[in-house]
Design a protein around this motif. Structure first.
Motif, PDB file in Angstrom:
ATOM      1  N   ARG A 150      -2.204 -11.902  -8.103  1.00 18.85           N
ATOM      2  CA  ARG A 150      -3.877 -12.682  -8.255  1.00 18.85           C
ATOM      3  C   ARG A 150      -3.523 -14.206  -8.620  1.00 18.85           C
ATOM      4  O   ARG A 150      -2.587 -14.049  -8.942  1.00 18.85           O
ATOM      5  N   TYR A 153       1.985  -0.068  -9.802  1.00 18.68           N
ATOM      6  CA  TYR A 153       0.773   0.255 -10.567  1.00 18.68           C
ATOM      7  C   TYR A 153      -0.272  -1.127 -10.815  1.00 18.68           C
ATOM      8  O   TYR A 153       0.682  -2.411 -10.689  1.00 18.68           O
ATOM      9  N   GLU A 154      -1.075  -0.857 -10.411  1.00 18.31           N
ATOM     10  CA  GLU A 154      -2.326  -2.934 -10.235  1.00 18.31           C
ATOM     11  C   GLU A 154      -2.915  -2.774 -11.283  1.00 18.31           C
ATOM     12  O   GLU A 154      -3.262  -1.808 -12.347  1.00 18.31           O
ATOM     13  N   LYS A 165       0.728  -1.245  -0.408  1.00 14.16           N
ATOM     14  CA  LYS A 165       0.085  -0.362   0.247  1.00 14.16           C
ATOM     15  C   LYS A 165       0.781   1.232  -0.306  1.00 14.16           C
ATOM     16  O   LYS A 165       0.532   1.898  -0.798  1.00 14.16           O
ATOM     17  N   GLY A 172      -6.217  -6.859 -10.622  1.00 15.80           N
ATOM     18  CA  GLY A 172      -5.357  -7.814  -9.392  1.00 15.80           C
ATOM     19  C   GLY A 172      -4.000  -8.130  -8.909  1.00 15.80           C
ATOM     20  O   GLY A 172      -4.015  -8.635  -7.849  1.00 15.80           O
ATOM     21  N   SER A 173      -3.313  -7.776  -9.774  1.00 12.19           N
ATOM     22  CA  SER A 173      -1.897  -7.800  -9.672  1.00 12.19           C
ATOM     23  C   SER A 173      -0.887  -6.762  -9.232  1.00 12.19           C
ATOM     24  O   SER A 173      -1.764  -5.485 -10.411  1.00 12.19           O
ATOM     25  N   VAL A 174      -0.570  -6.330  -8.521  1.00 13.13           N
ATOM     26  CA  VAL A 174       0.286  -5.007  -7.676  1.00 13.13           C
ATOM     27  C   VAL A 174       2.054  -5.187  -8.656  1.00 13.13           C
ATOM     28  O   VAL A 174       2.815  -6.446  -8.807  1.00 13.13           O
ATOM     29  N   TYR A 175       2.369  -4.181 -10.058  1.00 15.28           N
ATOM     30  CA  TYR A 175       3.815  -4.564 -10.598  1.00 15.28           C
ATOM     31  C   TYR A 175       4.130  -2.947  -9.612  1.00 15.28           C
ATOM     32  O   TYR A 175       3.722  -2.277  -9.898  1.00 15.28           O
ATOM     33  N   LEU A 208       1.965   1.891  -3.121  1.00 16.02           N
ATOM     34  CA  LEU A 208       0.771   2.297  -3.920  1.00 16.02           C
ATOM     35  C   LEU A 208       1.069   3.278  -4.104  1.00 16.02           C
ATOM     36  O   LEU A 208       0.816   4.789  -4.947  1.00 16.02           O
ATOM     37  N   TRP A 220      -6.451  -5.924  -3.476  1.00 16.78           N
ATOM     38  CA  TRP A 220      -5.719  -6.347  -5.299  1.00 16.78           C
ATOM     39  C   TRP A 220      -6.886  -8.078  -5.396  1.00 16.78           C
ATOM     40  O   TRP A 220      -7.339  -7.408  -6.747  1.00 16.78           O
ATOM     41  N   SER A 221      -7.143  -8.111  -4.619  1.00 15.86           N
ATOM     42  CA  SER A 221      -7.187  -9.856  -4.923  1.00 15.86           C
ATOM     43  C   SER A 221      -7.109 -10.948  -3.984  1.00 15.86           C
ATOM     44  O   SER A 221      -6.443 -10.744  -3.036  1.00 15.86           O
ATOM     45  N   TRP A 226       2.523  -8.299  -5.789  1.00 12.40           N
ATOM     46  CA  TRP A 226       1.434  -9.008  -5.212  1.00 12.40           C
ATOM     47  C   TRP A 226       0.854  -9.515  -6.736  1.00 12.40           C
ATOM     48  O   TRP A 226       0.757  -8.637  -7.733  1.00 12.40           O
TER      49      TRP A 226
END
Length: 495
Positions: free
Chosen positions: A207, A153-154, A144, A157-160, A147, A220-221, A205
């Motif tokens: 998914r 960026y999301e 978080k 459902g995945s965050v990179y 971000l 996010w997922s 993160w």
RNA sequence: GGUUUCGUGGCCGAGUGGUUAGGCAGCGGUCUGCAAAACCGUGUACAGCGGUUCGAAUCCGCUCGAAACCUCCA
């Protein structure tokens, strides 16, 4: 009383600067040290032993210098993507499916076995041994923050992690020496990564799809944290935003540690680690020993001698000594010959430590210059934990001891005796962390029995009844007990 | 291809610009009933070719060779 760290200038090789630097802790006398532990999906092999022993040596030496060390070594039980698995299934989950076990059952099984092996190697338990799976919340909180800071960026459902953006204000590659332009052209396009903006972005993160059995809810997922989040999150939690030492194998340098720096830096606003220390690999015929390369030798294999490349079994202490006979930043080549040399050398060291107790003590004995040996031992350790040099100095002490023992009429002064005894104890047992592996049972009883046997043999020898004396020696030899006849009687040793 | 390392006597492995690393193995000797252990002595090692220097295994360049990372990995 002064602390040892005040009189020992410790120099460490910092991967960050690629130079040896004076080690200055952030909060004397406290030191925070984080080391990447094992991914518990298989038995520990020689490489795990080297990493554990390297940082055990460092942990022990820092403590010997009177620092108060909090040593955190994690257990990775989630989050590592399988290389060829398009669906992004992690290692623990895959192993679990193959063996039809609960993931945590696999984790428990191999964690227990890892601990057993480390105990055998006399590796001290770290102060805190956190599991990645037990710190999902901390990892989510950190994601978080990243971000919010705008460096991730999301998508779906995945965050990179946005490496390119990070690199505009920071230096992605500061640790590994990589340049982002090179990364662009060199990043392989793996299937399932197309949702990333750039090939070199990494998931923080991910998914989970339907089949993925290790999963946790998040904003996010339902999914799992990315590859490098756990160390950032747990290091920060237990050691703070910035701490002294981060260790691990050289193979973790990129992308693992590089990414850790990036994540922590944007989440906490400062570089997480002051000194990065990396141990080198153990090689087999010049090649890295690794599980995925199929040339790894498990520690249990080595301790039991149960492997086609092993001529015999080697004890945990032999392995420990073998590893300590090389500086941690050099590759170390495995061979039976080298292991047997280590075994013999170590026995010689232990034997001399026993012999010391038998030396004649005399106030008027000439000096044997113990002080110089002591100085050399500390200087070696102060110079980036140069254990092979320290060991070489200990063998100097061995030579002195044996030489005093061999020369009738020689003696040692009480002061030097005490100094030498203390020195050997400090270095052999406390710092190098060796133990003699003898006397698993009642040592006093065995020793008493041995004295009786030795006496009977001695009486036979005086009678010139060599049949009997040789019989005793041979039978004991079969039990791996070695008799050593000297001028002042017979000693015995397990061989 | 990029990044980072490394190439030391039979083996493993340290190393500071000029002085013995150390361990194991070998050889010679001492000791021993014999052996082992131990002790004493013993090895003209620094990938190759140039350069810097009074002097380089140690600094610089090139050549050859090897490895790690660039994908999970200790």
């Amino acid at each position: 009383m002064s602390n040892r760290y005040e009189e020992n200038k410790l120099i460490v090789f910092n991967t960050l600067s690629r130079k040896k630097e004076l080690f200055v802790p952030l909060n004397i006398p406290h030191i925070g040290m984080y080391v990447c532990g094992p991914t518990v999906y298989g038995d520990a092999h020689l490489g795990h032993a080297r990493a554990a022993i390297t940082f055990d040596l460092i942990f022990r030496y820092l403590q010997h210098l009177d620092y108060k060390v909090r040593y955190v070594r994690n257990i990775t039980d989630v989050g590592h993507l399988e290389n060829d698995a398009d669906e992004g299934e992690d290692k623990i989950a895959q192993k679990a499916r193959l063996e039809e076990l609960e993931p945590m059952e696999v984790v428990q099984y191999y964690t227990v076995r890892y601990h057993r092996n480390m105990d055998q190697l006399n590796v001290l338990r770290p102060s805190i041994e956190p599991h990645a799976s037990g710190h999902i919340i901390e990892q989510i909180e950190m994601i978080k923050k990243i971000l919010t800071a705008g460096f991730a960026y999301e998508i779906n459902g995945s965050v990179y992690f946005d490496v390119e953006k990070y690199n505009r204000s920071h230096h992605y590659g500061i640790l590994s020496g990589r340049k982002i332009e090179d990364l662009i052209s060199n990043t392989r396009e793996l299937a399932g990564q197309s949702e990333k903006r750039n090939g070199y972005d990494f998931a923080i993160w991910k998914r989970a799809d339907e089949s993925h059995i290790m999963r946790w809810p998040s904003p996010w997922s339902d999914g799992f944290p990315g590859w490098h989040m756990e160390c950032s999150a747990m290091g920060c939690k237990y050691l703070g935003d910035q701490f002294d030492i981060h260790g691990g194998g050289m193979d973790l340098l990129f992308p693992h540690h590089e990414s850790e720096i990036a994540q922590s830096t944007v989440a906490n606003g400062k570089a997480p680690v002051r000194y990065w220390l990396h141990n080198n690999m153990i090689t087999l015929n010049g090649q890295k020993m690794g599980k995925s390369l199929g040339n790894a030798m498990s520690l249990d294999d080595i301790f039991s001698g149960n492997h086609p490349l092993l001529e015999k079994s080697y004890s945990p202490m032999t392995i420990r000594f073998f590893i300590l006979q090389a500086q941690y930043r050099s590759t170390l080549d495995f061979s039976n010959e080298a292991l047997q040399a280590a075994e013999k050398g170590m026995k010689k060291l232990f034997a001399a430590n026993e012999t010391l107790k038998q030396l004649r003590i005399d106030k008027n004995a000439p000096s044997i210059d113990v002080q110089n040996i002591e100085k050399a031992c500390y200087e070696a350790m102060n110079d980036d934990f140069n254990s092979p040099m320290a060991i070489a100095s200990l063998f100097e002490a061995v030579r002195v001891i044996n030489s005093l023992k061999a020369n009738e009429g020689s003696s040692i002064s009480p002061d030097e005796f005490e100094m030498l005894q203390k020195l050997l104890h400090y270095f052999i047992f406390d710092i190098l962390g060796l133990n003699s592996e003898e006397g698993t049972g009642d040592h006093g009883l065995v020793d008493g029995l041995m004295q009786t046997i030795i006496q009977l043999r001695q009486e036979a020898r005086i009678r010139k009844d060599f049949t009997t004396s040789d019989l005793i020696r041979n039978k004991l030899g079969e039990l791996h007990i070695e008799l050593k006849d000297g001028k002042e009687g017979t000693n015995w040793q397990m061989k």
